[in-house]
Design a protein around this motif. Structure first.
Motif, PDB file in Angstrom:
ATOM      1  N   GLY A   1     -16.963 -28.984  38.242  1.00 45.07           N
ATOM      2  CA  GLY A   1     -15.656 -28.735  37.532  1.00 45.07           C
ATOM      3  C   GLY A   1     -15.242 -29.194  36.057  1.00 45.07           C
ATOM      4  O   GLY A   1     -14.440 -28.947  35.355  1.00 45.07           O
ATOM      5  N   ALA A   2     -16.338 -29.915  35.688  1.00 46.76           N
ATOM      6  CA  ALA A   2     -16.055 -30.663  34.237  1.00 46.76           C
ATOM      7  C   ALA A   2     -16.126 -29.669  33.260  1.00 46.76           C
ATOM      8  O   ALA A   2     -16.963 -28.837  33.174  1.00 46.76           O
ATOM      9  CB  ALA A   2     -17.079 -31.862  34.049  1.00 46.76           C
ATOM     10  N   GLU A   3     -14.913 -29.823  32.387  1.00 45.42           N
ATOM     11  CA  GLU A   3     -14.969 -28.814  31.241  1.00 45.42           C
ATOM     12  C   GLU A   3     -15.571 -29.279  29.922  1.00 45.42           C
ATOM     13  O   GLU A   3     -15.693 -28.708  28.904  1.00 45.42           O
ATOM     14  CB  GLU A   3     -13.714 -28.213  31.049  1.00 45.42           C
ATOM     15  N   PHE A   4     -15.868 -30.657  29.926  1.00 44.95           N
ATOM     16  CA  PHE A   4     -16.293 -31.416  28.564  1.00 44.95           C
ATOM     17  C   PHE A   4     -17.102 -32.570  29.030  1.00 44.95           C
ATOM     18  O   PHE A   4     -16.862 -33.010  30.216  1.00 44.95           O
ATOM     19  CB  PHE A   4     -15.247 -31.577  27.608  1.00 44.95           C
ATOM     20  N   VAL A   5     -18.048 -32.898  28.141  1.00 46.89           N
ATOM     21  CA  VAL A   5     -18.865 -33.894  28.736  1.00 46.89           C
ATOM     22  C   VAL A   5     -18.878 -35.042  27.520  1.00 46.89           C
ATOM     23  O   VAL A   5     -19.182 -34.812  26.367  1.00 46.89           O
ATOM     24  CB  VAL A   5     -20.332 -33.542  28.894  1.00 46.89           C
ATOM     25  N   VAL A   6     -18.754 -36.258  28.004  1.00 46.67           N
ATOM     26  CA  VAL A   6     -18.486 -37.372  26.809  1.00 46.67           C
ATOM     27  C   VAL A   6     -19.680 -38.567  27.404  1.00 46.67           C
ATOM     28  O   VAL A   6     -19.855 -38.646  28.536  1.00 46.67           O
ATOM     29  CB  VAL A   6     -17.234 -38.206  26.858  1.00 46.67           C
ATOM     30  N   SER A   7     -20.491 -39.239  26.359  1.00 45.60           N
ATOM     31  CA  SER A   7     -21.440 -40.150  26.780  1.00 45.60           C
ATOM     32  C   SER A   7     -21.054 -41.329  25.656  1.00 45.60           C
ATOM     33  O   SER A   7     -20.654 -41.036  24.494  1.00 45.60           O
ATOM     34  CB  SER A   7     -22.745 -39.310  26.269  1.00 45.60           C
ATOM     35  N   PRO A   8     -21.632 -42.501  26.108  1.00 46.10           N
ATOM     36  CA  PRO A   8     -21.405 -43.470  25.000  1.00 46.10           C
ATOM     37  C   PRO A   8     -22.396 -43.696  24.049  1.00 46.10           C
ATOM     38  O   PRO A   8     -22.561 -44.412  23.136  1.00 46.10           O
ATOM     39  CB  PRO A   8     -21.280 -44.751  26.117  1.00 46.10           C
ATOM     40  N   CYS A   9     -23.565 -42.749  24.235  1.00 49.69           N
ATOM     41  CA  CYS A   9     -24.537 -42.603  23.313  1.00 49.69           C
ATOM     42  C   CYS A   9     -25.276 -41.407  23.322  1.00 49.69           C
ATOM     43  O   CYS A   9     -24.700 -40.409  23.632  1.00 49.69           O
ATOM     44  CB  CYS A   9     -25.817 -43.725  23.936  1.00 49.69           C
ATOM     45  N   LEU A  10     -26.104 -41.071  22.139  1.00 50.89           N
ATOM     46  CA  LEU A  10     -26.544 -39.813  21.923  1.00 50.89           C
ATOM     47  C   LEU A  10     -27.771 -39.423  22.638  1.00 50.89           C
ATOM     48  O   LEU A  10     -28.876 -40.231  22.343  1.00 50.89           O
ATOM     49  CB  LEU A  10     -26.857 -39.677  20.358  1.00 50.89           C
ATOM     50  N   ASN A  11     -27.775 -38.806  23.729  1.00 51.33           N
ATOM     51  CA  ASN A  11     -28.954 -38.218  24.190  1.00 51.33           C
ATOM     52  C   ASN A  11     -29.430 -36.820  24.009  1.00 51.33           C
ATOM     53  O   ASN A  11     -28.708 -35.987  24.287  1.00 51.33           O
ATOM     54  CB  ASN A  11     -28.961 -38.371  25.860  1.00 51.33           C
ATOM     55  N   PRO A  12     -30.340 -36.329  23.036  1.00 49.69           N
ATOM     56  CA  PRO A  12     -30.600 -35.017  22.767  1.00 49.69           C
ATOM     57  C   PRO A  12     -30.720 -34.176  23.732  1.00 49.69           C
ATOM     58  O   PRO A  12     -30.229 -32.945  23.964  1.00 49.69           O
ATOM     59  CB  PRO A  12     -31.850 -35.008  21.946  1.00 49.69           C
ATOM     60  N   ASP A  13     -31.260 -34.599  24.909  1.00 50.19           N
ATOM     61  CA  ASP A  13     -31.624 -33.728  26.140  1.00 50.19           C
ATOM     62  C   ASP A  13     -30.174 -33.152  26.689  1.00 50.19           C
ATOM     63  O   ASP A  13     -29.756 -32.115  27.234  1.00 50.19           O
ATOM     64  CB  ASP A  13     -32.475 -34.334  27.015  1.00 50.19           C
ATOM     65  N   THR A  14     -29.294 -34.091  26.803  1.00 51.89           N
ATOM     66  CA  THR A  14     -27.864 -34.005  27.342  1.00 51.89           C
ATOM     67  C   THR A  14     -27.157 -33.057  26.419  1.00 51.89           C
ATOM     68  O   THR A  14     -26.508 -32.164  27.113  1.00 51.89           O
ATOM     69  CB  THR A  14     -27.173 -35.545  27.483  1.00 51.89           C
ATOM     70  N   VAL A  15     -27.399 -33.202  25.084  1.00 55.01           N
ATOM     71  CA  VAL A  15     -26.538 -32.393  24.041  1.00 55.01           C
ATOM     72  C   VAL A  15     -27.258 -30.872  24.437  1.00 55.01           C
ATOM     73  O   VAL A  15     -26.408 -29.878  24.760  1.00 55.01           O
ATOM     74  CB  VAL A  15     -26.907 -32.628  22.502  1.00 55.01           C
ATOM     75  N   LYS A  16     -28.374 -30.811  24.476  1.00 53.96           N
ATOM     76  CA  LYS A  16     -29.112 -29.518  24.621  1.00 53.96           C
ATOM     77  C   LYS A  16     -28.618 -28.749  26.005  1.00 53.96           C
ATOM     78  O   LYS A  16     -28.476 -27.536  25.950  1.00 53.96           O
ATOM     79  CB  LYS A  16     -30.657 -29.529  24.783  1.00 53.96           C
ATOM     80  N   LEU A  17     -28.381 -29.606  27.014  1.00 55.48           N
ATOM     81  CA  LEU A  17     -28.024 -29.032  28.316  1.00 55.48           C
ATOM     82  C   LEU A  17     -26.696 -28.477  28.372  1.00 55.48           C
ATOM     83  O   LEU A  17     -26.253 -27.214  28.852  1.00 55.48           O
ATOM     84  CB  LEU A  17     -28.073 -30.001  29.273  1.00 55.48           C
ATOM     85  N   CYS A  18     -25.886 -29.219  27.546  1.00 54.28           N
ATOM     86  CA  CYS A  18     -24.306 -28.786  27.457  1.00 54.28           C
ATOM     87  C   CYS A  18     -24.193 -27.514  26.429  1.00 54.28           C
ATOM     88  O   CYS A  18     -23.425 -26.700  26.615  1.00 54.28           O
ATOM     89  CB  CYS A  18     -23.492 -30.079  26.695  1.00 54.28           C
TER      90      CYS A  18
END
Length: 222
Positions: A93-110
């Motif tokens: 149910g999360a509508e936005f994703v926040v990370s303490p660092c830059l992970n390219p694969d996480t960005v691509k997934l979102c």
């Protein structure tokens, strides 16, 4: 379209409550109090035991309301370190994703799911890398390492960067950050530590009201 609407709502909300706790039940109570006080963007961190339970409970309660209504809030996830965690949170149910660092694969997934993602960055190189991946908002973390003057310094060469400091933002300096040109701010322990220490969660609502009043005043003056 939903991603664009969420980004606009995040900008209008201005203040994101970053919540950590010892249980999903505690974090839900924190979130309810923060929302009661007027904060409409809630970030449940993955450091909370069974964090996805809290995200699902809050999403079920607040996502069904109209975005302009008093009973609506955006529920997101924080401390996301990898794409697997991001997808699990989005499905919960999360509508936005926040990370303490830059992970390219996480960005691509979102980006695949059209979900706003706000990775942490601390250098110009990291911010540029985030922009090249299609990131809309960069989390300046930890914000406590900087003063608000860092924002126009960043925006000198990168005027297109949307910056959201998290860590070190308080009622004492919130106005300075807003006037410096941030996209929004993340508020962590300052919002909840007194309430947890005293066992009185109504203090979170009071502090949330103070933050929103300070934010609106600074926006009007900037």
């Amino acid at each position: 379209m939903k991603k664009l609407q969420l980004l606009q709502q995040l900008r209008e909300s201005g203040v994101v409550a970053v919540l950590r706790g010892d249980s999903p039940e505690e974090v839900v109570r924190m979130a309810e109090s923060a929302i009661e006080g007027g904060i409409k963007a809630i970030e449940v961190t993955m450091t909370v035991p069974f964090a996805l339970e809290a995200i699902t409970a809050l999403a079920k309660k607040y996502h069904s309301a109209e975005p302009s209504g008093a009973d609506y809030a955006m529920i997101g996830v924080g401390t996301v370190l990898d794409p697997e965690t991001a997808r699990a949170a989005i499905m919960a149910g999360a509508e936005f994703v926040v990370s303490p660092c830059l992970n390219p694969d996480t960005v691509k997934l979102c980006n695949r799911y059209r979900v706003p993602v706000m990775p942490g960055a601390i250098t110009i190189q990291e911010i540029v890398a985030a922009l090249e991946l299609g990131v809309d908002v960069v989390k300046l973390f930890p914000g406590s390492l900087f003063s608000p003057s860092i924002v126009p310094t960043i925006k000198g060469p990168l005027p297109q960067a949307n910056v959201m400091p998290t860590g070190g933002v308080s009622l004492a300096n919130l106005g300075e950050w807003v006037k410096a040109g941030v996209f929004g701010v993340g508020i962590g322990s300052d919002l909840t530590k007194e309430a947890v220490a005293k066992g009185d969660f109504s203090l979170i609502a009071d502090k949330a009201r103070a933050y929103m009043e300070s934010y609106r005043k600074a926006k009007a003056e900037s």
